[in-house]
Design a protein around this motif. Structure first.
Motif, PDB file in Angstrom:
ATOM      1  N   GLN A  79       0.837  -1.207   0.000  1.00  0.00           N
ATOM      2  CA  GLN A  79       0.000   0.000   0.000  1.00  0.00           C
ATOM      3  C   GLN A  79       0.865   1.247   0.000  1.00  0.00           C
ATOM      4  O   GLN A  79       0.667   2.175  -0.778  1.00  0.00           O
ATOM      5  CB  GLN A  79      -0.841   0.046   1.273  1.00  0.00           C
ATOM      6  N   GLU A  80       1.837   1.232   0.881  1.00  0.00           N
ATOM      7  CA  GLU A  80       2.723   2.377   1.042  1.00  0.00           C
ATOM      8  C   GLU A  80       3.423   2.701  -0.273  1.00  0.00           C
ATOM      9  O   GLU A  80       3.522   3.867  -0.665  1.00  0.00           O
ATOM     10  CB  GLU A  80       3.754   2.055   2.125  1.00  0.00           C
ATOM     11  N   GLN A  81       3.888   1.665  -0.959  1.00  0.00           N
ATOM     12  CA  GLN A  81       4.600   1.877  -2.217  1.00  0.00           C
ATOM     13  C   GLN A  81       3.709   2.550  -3.257  1.00  0.00           C
ATOM     14  O   GLN A  81       4.167   3.403  -4.012  1.00  0.00           O
ATOM     15  CB  GLN A  81       5.128   0.553  -2.761  1.00  0.00           C
ATOM     16  N   LYS A  82       2.435   2.151  -3.235  1.00  0.00           N
ATOM     17  CA  LYS A  82       1.486   2.732  -4.181  1.00  0.00           C
ATOM     18  C   LYS A  82       1.394   4.251  -3.957  1.00  0.00           C
ATOM     19  O   LYS A  82       1.486   5.043  -4.889  1.00  0.00           O
ATOM     20  CB  LYS A  82       0.110   2.086  -3.970  1.00  0.00           C
ATOM     21  N   TYR A  83       1.229   4.641  -2.702  1.00  0.00           N
ATOM     22  CA  TYR A  83       1.145   6.072  -2.372  1.00  0.00           C
ATOM     23  C   TYR A  83       2.461   6.784  -2.667  1.00  0.00           C
ATOM     24  O   TYR A  83       2.479   7.903  -3.167  1.00  0.00           O
ATOM     25  CB  TYR A  83       0.773   6.260  -0.900  1.00  0.00           C
ATOM     26  N   ASP A  84       3.558   6.116  -2.334  1.00  0.00           N
ATOM     27  CA  ASP A  84       4.883   6.717  -2.548  1.00  0.00           C
ATOM     28  C   ASP A  84       5.122   7.073  -4.009  1.00  0.00           C
ATOM     29  O   ASP A  84       5.681   8.121  -4.306  1.00  0.00           O
ATOM     30  CB  ASP A  84       5.984   5.756  -2.075  1.00  0.00           C
ATOM     31  N   GLU A  85       4.687   6.184  -4.873  1.00  0.00           N
ATOM     32  CA  GLU A  85       4.866   6.429  -6.302  1.00  0.00           C
ATOM     33  C   GLU A  85       4.213   7.740  -6.713  1.00  0.00           C
ATOM     34  O   GLU A  85       4.810   8.550  -7.410  1.00  0.00           O
ATOM     35  CB  GLU A  85       4.246   5.297  -7.109  1.00  0.00           C
ATOM     36  N   ARG A  86       2.999   7.910  -6.267  1.00  0.00           N
ATOM     37  CA  ARG A  86       2.258   9.132  -6.602  1.00  0.00           C
ATOM     38  C   ARG A  86       2.930  10.357  -5.985  1.00  0.00           C
ATOM     39  O   ARG A  86       3.015  11.408  -6.619  1.00  0.00           O
ATOM     40  CB  ARG A  86       0.801   8.981  -6.107  1.00  0.00           C
ATOM     41  N   ILE A  87       3.395  10.206  -4.765  1.00  0.00           N
ATOM     42  CA  ILE A  87       4.087  11.323  -4.106  1.00  0.00           C
ATOM     43  C   ILE A  87       5.324  11.736  -4.904  1.00  0.00           C
ATOM     44  O   ILE A  87       5.574  12.921  -5.135  1.00  0.00           O
ATOM     45  CB  ILE A  87       4.476  10.952  -2.658  1.00  0.00           C
ATOM     46  N   LYS A  88       6.053  10.742  -5.363  1.00  0.00           N
ATOM     47  CA  LYS A  88       7.275  11.050  -6.122  1.00  0.00           C
ATOM     48  C   LYS A  88       6.958  11.711  -7.449  1.00  0.00           C
ATOM     49  O   LYS A  88       7.798  12.384  -8.039  1.00  0.00           O
ATOM     50  CB  LYS A  88       8.085   9.780  -6.346  1.00  0.00           C
ATOM     51  N   GLU A  89       5.748  11.478  -7.939  1.00  0.00           N
ATOM     52  CA  GLU A  89       5.311  12.121  -9.163  1.00  0.00           C
ATOM     53  C   GLU A  89       4.983  13.588  -8.885  1.00  0.00           C
ATOM     54  O   GLU A  89       5.303  14.473  -9.655  1.00  0.00           O
ATOM     55  CB  GLU A  89       4.033  11.416  -9.614  1.00  0.00           C
ATOM     56  N   LEU A  90       4.317  13.807  -7.763  1.00  0.00           N
ATOM     57  CA  LEU A  90       3.800  15.144  -7.449  1.00  0.00           C
ATOM     58  C   LEU A  90       4.862  16.089  -6.883  1.00  0.00           C
ATOM     59  O   LEU A  90       4.831  17.287  -7.150  1.00  0.00           O
ATOM     60  CB  LEU A  90       2.645  15.031  -6.444  1.00  0.00           C
ATOM     61  N   GLU A  91       5.790  15.554  -6.109  1.00  0.00           N
ATOM     62  CA  GLU A  91       6.753  16.429  -5.439  1.00  0.00           C
ATOM     63  C   GLU A  91       7.528  17.341  -6.383  1.00  0.00           C
ATOM     64  O   GLU A  91       7.621  18.540  -6.126  1.00  0.00           O
ATOM     65  CB  GLU A  91       7.697  15.602  -4.554  1.00  0.00           C
ATOM     66  N   PRO A  92       8.088  16.803  -7.480  1.00  0.00           N
ATOM     67  CA  PRO A  92       8.799  17.707  -8.389  1.00  0.00           C
ATOM     68  C   PRO A  92       7.886  18.767  -8.989  1.00  0.00           C
ATOM     69  O   PRO A  92       8.306  19.907  -9.188  1.00  0.00           O
ATOM     70  CB  PRO A  92       9.327  16.783  -9.485  1.00  0.00           C
ATOM     71  N   GLN A  93       6.631  18.384  -9.269  1.00  0.00           N
ATOM     72  CA  GLN A  93       5.673  19.368  -9.795  1.00  0.00           C
ATOM     73  C   GLN A  93       5.451  20.474  -8.782  1.00  0.00           C
ATOM     74  O   GLN A  93       5.400  21.655  -9.112  1.00  0.00           O
ATOM     75  CB  GLN A  93       4.327  18.702 -10.089  1.00  0.00           C
ATOM     76  N   PHE A  94       5.305  20.048  -7.538  1.00  0.00           N
ATOM     77  CA  PHE A  94       5.083  21.008  -6.454  1.00  0.00           C
ATOM     78  C   PHE A  94       6.262  21.971  -6.329  1.00  0.00           C
ATOM     79  O   PHE A  94       6.080  23.191  -6.309  1.00  0.00           O
ATOM     80  CB  PHE A  94       4.867  20.244  -5.144  1.00  0.00           C
TER      81      PHE A  94
END
Length: 422
Positions: A79-94
RNA sequence: GGAGCAGUGGCAGAGUGGUUGAUUGCGACGGUCUUGAAAACCGUUGUGCCGUAAGGCACCGGGGGUUCGAAUCCCUCCUGCUCCGCCA
């Protein structure tokens, strides 16, 4: 960089700032990304809490129990990995969006489109009336053999030049005089690196946005600075200063390099807009306090005015309007010195007030003695003198009918003469 | 450029896979004692994020990986030091 919480609380204020300052950033998208990130981070944190709880008990468990616990933990991990993937996508955008949000201009900054709407605050000095036909600085400099543009271009292309003999000496004289003026005021002289990492360029807010204006050493991933403001301000990058260290006042004399991309065809004549010049620059790092900031803004403006007054050059001070402000500047005073050949006051100095904009980007803080908190510093900077640009008014205003140039009084000790002749 | 070593809290310095955010010493702060100070003793002493709070999460140069679990193992980058080479 702006505190995301401020943007969250008053998005309209930052949209307005972007509009009046003419910077493009999608505040709505930024807040969207931030919201999603916040939710995801909360979920990841909850999972971590649960994992830690179970994980702590694992070493004490019996074999059977342990197997079960480990299986459970594996599920959490997925589960954690699933969320982490999305976070890693969003962080650079942020991050990218955050770097683009402009600092709103101060209340006393005039709203305007561009430099034509800057507001004059005052004029100092008398504009010289000539009783002969004055030459421009290139005519003077070429005739006196102290400026050689032709050979500069031969070696290095357009916007390059040589200063020769008394031209070189005059250049160093204004720099030396200005440096010593600042030294006497207690500013700490720094000899700085001119090749800096992207981090320093980002920290001072030249990047992103100013990449085209800087020379970049691609092999080494270093950038030639366009001003000593960069190394001077980034000197304490990432540090937590003691309150007693503030205000930190620095002065540097350095070469400056500018590509002047996009300026093709603009100011092509003479030594006004060139790729390489030397500048004495002042930087103040102070407490996070509006009054303090304003006080030092006035101080650095005053320091530079004293130099121009000592050189007896006529100038005016303008309050730079919103459309002509940089992304991070709250307020900026430009000093424009009279240049006869341009028949106008032209920018020779630029005194910027950044608040915590640069400090946030470079994580520059100080420990507040009362609250024991680490607080972002305020930063400010101003030109003390930039040469050869200032040689334009000096040569043109101090010229004599016979083509010679009188040396300004305060520079004579450095020149060892009071007149430049052929 | 070649070879090697290292990077832990303000500093010094332990810790080589499991209640370690991290032993200990120094420094700093608060307190006891003292006429005052020193000494001694007791206590406190990193940062960021989420939360009104209670509390939770992350961080042992940066990033990534292995693992149920990493300061501890692997990769990579950065920084510092030593030796060799080159050099204004």
């Amino acid at each position: 960089m702006i505190d995301i919480k401020l943007i969250e609380a008053q998005p309209a204020r930052f949209k307005e700032a972007a509009r009046t300052k003419k910077f493009d950033v999608d505040i709505d998208r930024l807040l969207e990304v931030y919201d999603e990130l916040k939710t995801l981070r909360q979920k990841v944190q909850d999972i971590a809490t649960e994992k830690n709880r179970i994980g702590k008990a694992v070493p004490k468990m019996a074999e059977q129990q342990r197997k079960q616990a480990i299986a459970e933990l594996s599920e959490f991990k997925e589960q954690e990995q699933k969320y982490d993937e999305r976070i890693k996508e969003l962080e650079p955008q942020f991050e990218e969006l955050m770097l683009l949000v402009p600092q709103p201009a101060g209340d006393d900054v005039p709203v305007g489109e561009d430099d034509t709407e800057n507001v004059e605050i005052r004029r100092e000095g008398q504009i010289r009336k000539f009783d002969f036909k004055p030459k421009d600085h290139i005519e003077l400099g070429t005739a006196l053999d102290i400026i050689d543009v032709e050979r500069g271009v031969k070696l290095s292309g357009t916007r390059n030049y040589f200063l020769k003999g008394d031209g070189a000496l005059l250049h160093w004289a204004v720099l030396r005089f200005s440096l010593e003026h600042m030294k006497a005021k207690g500013y700490v002289p720094l000899m700085v690196p001119l090749l800096v990492r992207d981090e320093a360029m980002r920290g001072t807010a030249y990047y992103p946005g100013g990449e085209d204006q800087a020379y970049r050493m691609e092999k080494d991933e270093l950038n030639l600075v366009g001003t000593a403001e960069v190394p001077l301000t980034a000197y304490h990058m990432g540090e937590i200063l003691q309150k007693e260290q503030l205000p930190a006042k620095y002065v540097s004399m350095s070469s400056c390099f500018r590509r002047e991309a996009g300026a093709a065809g603009k100011d092509t004549y003479g030594l006004y807009r060139i790729h390489q010049f030397d500048k004495v620059e002042q930087v103040v790092v102070c407490e996070n306090d509006e009054q303090e900031s304003d006080k030092y803004h006035a101080e650095i403006l005053h320091n530079s005015e004293e130099v121009l007054q000592a050189l007896e050059l006529p100038y005016r001070v303008v309050n730079v309007c919103t459309g002509d402000l940089g992304r991070g500047q709250i307020k900026k005073f430009d000093i424009e010195t009279w240049m006869p050949s341009r028949e106008n006051y032209c920018e020779t100095h630029s005194a910027s007030k950044f608040g915590e904009f640069q400090s946030r980007r470079m994580n520059l803080r100080y420990k507040d003695t009362e609250s024991k908190k680490n607080i972002f510093c305020h930063t400010l900077n101003n030109t003390v003198i930039a040469s050869p640009r200032v040689l334009i008014p000096i040569l043109e205003l101090y010229q004599n009918a016979d083509g010679s140039v009188t040396v300004p009084k305060v520079l004579r000790p450095y020149m060892g003469k009071d007149r430049i002749t052929r």
